[in-house]
Design an enzyme around this catalytic site. Sequence first.
Site, PDB file in Angstrom:
ATOM      1  N   ASP A  86       0.881  -1.377   0.047  1.00 14.33           N
ATOM      2  CA  ASP A  86       0.137   0.168   0.092  1.00 14.33           C
ATOM      3  C   ASP A  86       0.671   1.360   0.093  1.00 14.33           C
ATOM      4  O   ASP A  86       0.466   2.419   0.073  1.00 14.33           O
ATOM      5  CB  ASP A  86      -0.980  -0.090   1.287  1.00 14.33           C
ATOM      6  CG  ASP A  86      -0.294  -0.199   2.493  1.00 14.33           C
ATOM      7  OD1 ASP A  86       0.844   0.123   2.713  1.00 14.33           O
ATOM      8  OD2 ASP A  86      -0.970  -0.782   3.467  1.00 14.33           O
ATOM      9  N   HIS A 129       6.194  -7.983  -1.055  1.00 15.00           N
ATOM     10  CA  HIS A 129       5.216  -8.344  -2.285  1.00 15.00           C
ATOM     11  C   HIS A 129       5.027  -7.059  -3.077  1.00 15.00           C
ATOM     12  O   HIS A 129       3.806  -7.331  -3.686  1.00 15.00           O
ATOM     13  CB  HIS A 129       4.143  -8.619  -1.386  1.00 15.00           C
ATOM     14  CG  HIS A 129       4.307  -9.737  -0.342  1.00 15.00           C
ATOM     15  ND1 HIS A 129       3.386 -10.366   0.475  1.00 15.00           N
ATOM     16  CD2 HIS A 129       5.074 -10.828  -0.454  1.00 15.00           C
ATOM     17  CE1 HIS A 129       3.864 -11.348   1.239  1.00 15.00           C
ATOM     18  NE2 HIS A 129       4.894 -11.922   0.456  1.00 15.00           N
ATOM     19  N   CYS A 164      12.900  -7.977 -16.400  1.00 12.64           N
ATOM     20  CA  CYS A 164      14.160  -7.545 -15.873  1.00 12.64           C
ATOM     21  C   CYS A 164      14.139  -6.899 -14.534  1.00 12.64           C
ATOM     22  O   CYS A 164      14.894  -6.475 -13.875  1.00 12.64           O
ATOM     23  CB  CYS A 164      15.256  -6.660 -16.776  1.00 12.64           C
ATOM     24  SG  CYS A 164      14.334  -4.966 -17.073  1.00 12.64           S
ATOM     25  N   GLY A 182       1.267  -6.687  13.169  1.00 12.85           N
ATOM     26  CA  GLY A 182      -0.063  -6.930  12.407  1.00 12.85           C
ATOM     27  C   GLY A 182       0.141  -7.943  11.281  1.00 12.85           C
ATOM     28  O   GLY A 182      -0.290  -7.884  10.152  1.00 12.85           O
ATOM     29  N   THR A 183       0.799  -9.026  11.649  1.00 10.52           N
ATOM     30  CA  THR A 183       0.716 -10.110  10.500  1.00 10.52           C
ATOM     31  C   THR A 183       0.186 -11.577  11.272  1.00 10.52           C
ATOM     32  O   THR A 183       0.631 -11.877  12.238  1.00 10.52           O
ATOM     33  CB  THR A 183       2.076 -10.350   9.778  1.00 10.52           C
ATOM     34  OG1 THR A 183       2.258 -11.544   9.011  1.00 10.52           O
ATOM     35  CG2 THR A 183       3.304 -10.333  10.877  1.00 10.52           C
TER      36      THR A 183
END
Length: 269
Positions: free
Chosen positions: A112, A127, A138, A216-217
């Site tokens: 985000d 991610h 590339c 927070g995971t």
Amino acid sequence: MMALTTKEDLDSIKSWLKKGKAVALTGAGISAESGIPTFRGKGGLWEKYDPEIFANAEELLSTFRQKPERIVDFLSDLYSLLLQAKPNPGHFALAKMEEKGILDCVITQNIDDLHNLAGSRKVFELHGNAFHLRCEKCFRRMGLDREKLADLINKMNKYKNSKWKLLRLFSQFFPKCTCLARFRIDIVLFGEMLDYDILSKANQAVNNCSLLFLIGTSGVVYPAAQLPFAAKEKGAKIVEINNNPSELSYICDYQILGKAGEILPEFIK
Ligand code: NAD
């Protein structure tokens, strides 16, 4: 209401922070207070759009061929959330900790851009970042102008029912790289490899930290969920900040149950 373990725990975490550098590994939970629903939380985007389809490159393409309007709806919903979101006190506290020299870097699973917007300088986005384009061959990257992105979403909605007009629009928006492959949005989808360089830098950071904040995971997405084990093996203390216990709680030295946006500012007081 934040539920710190004890005042002694907070003091001992603060004293560990003085001993060496800390690293923060963040997940969707840190952005929940910015209005972006978590992946597994209620009311999230993924209740409306099946992640097996909308977070998978092949399925996305095949849905585009059959029902392009579904892809337009998905991208509109995703970006209307992301474009509105602003960093919250949790993001700002991490940026401040880096500025004060007590935090080495942020490793995030989020796409985000909120850590960057909050002012964090050393951010490893495992991610990807929804506001970047990446060459699919590339891995060259370029930033996406937010106004142009909002304009793309408007135009997409206008051409929603014409696959050909959408294709023309996409080919303008996603240019070709100098290596001749095409740029795409820099989000790692299901089954795709993470950027090797970013993952190695993240590994290096956790191997050298004295304390790892796990924020927070849910700790179920790999290889990100492997990083706390690497830190622990090297002797780092693990401090979990989450409003619920996670899959990784059992390896944590301290668990602070509550909202990241309320707890993290404690560490810059
Ligand atoms: P997750 O949805 O699996 O878990 C979120 C965790 O955050 C949960 O453990 C929950 O208890 C906790 N949480 C919720 N609100 C919180 C708060 N205010 N303070 C502290 N903790 C809170 O998220 P994940 O582990 O990051 O895995 C989801 C995957 O989906 C990631 O790969 C990520 O890339 C992606 N994702 C990203 C975003 C984003 O960029 N903001 C949002 C949703 C999903």
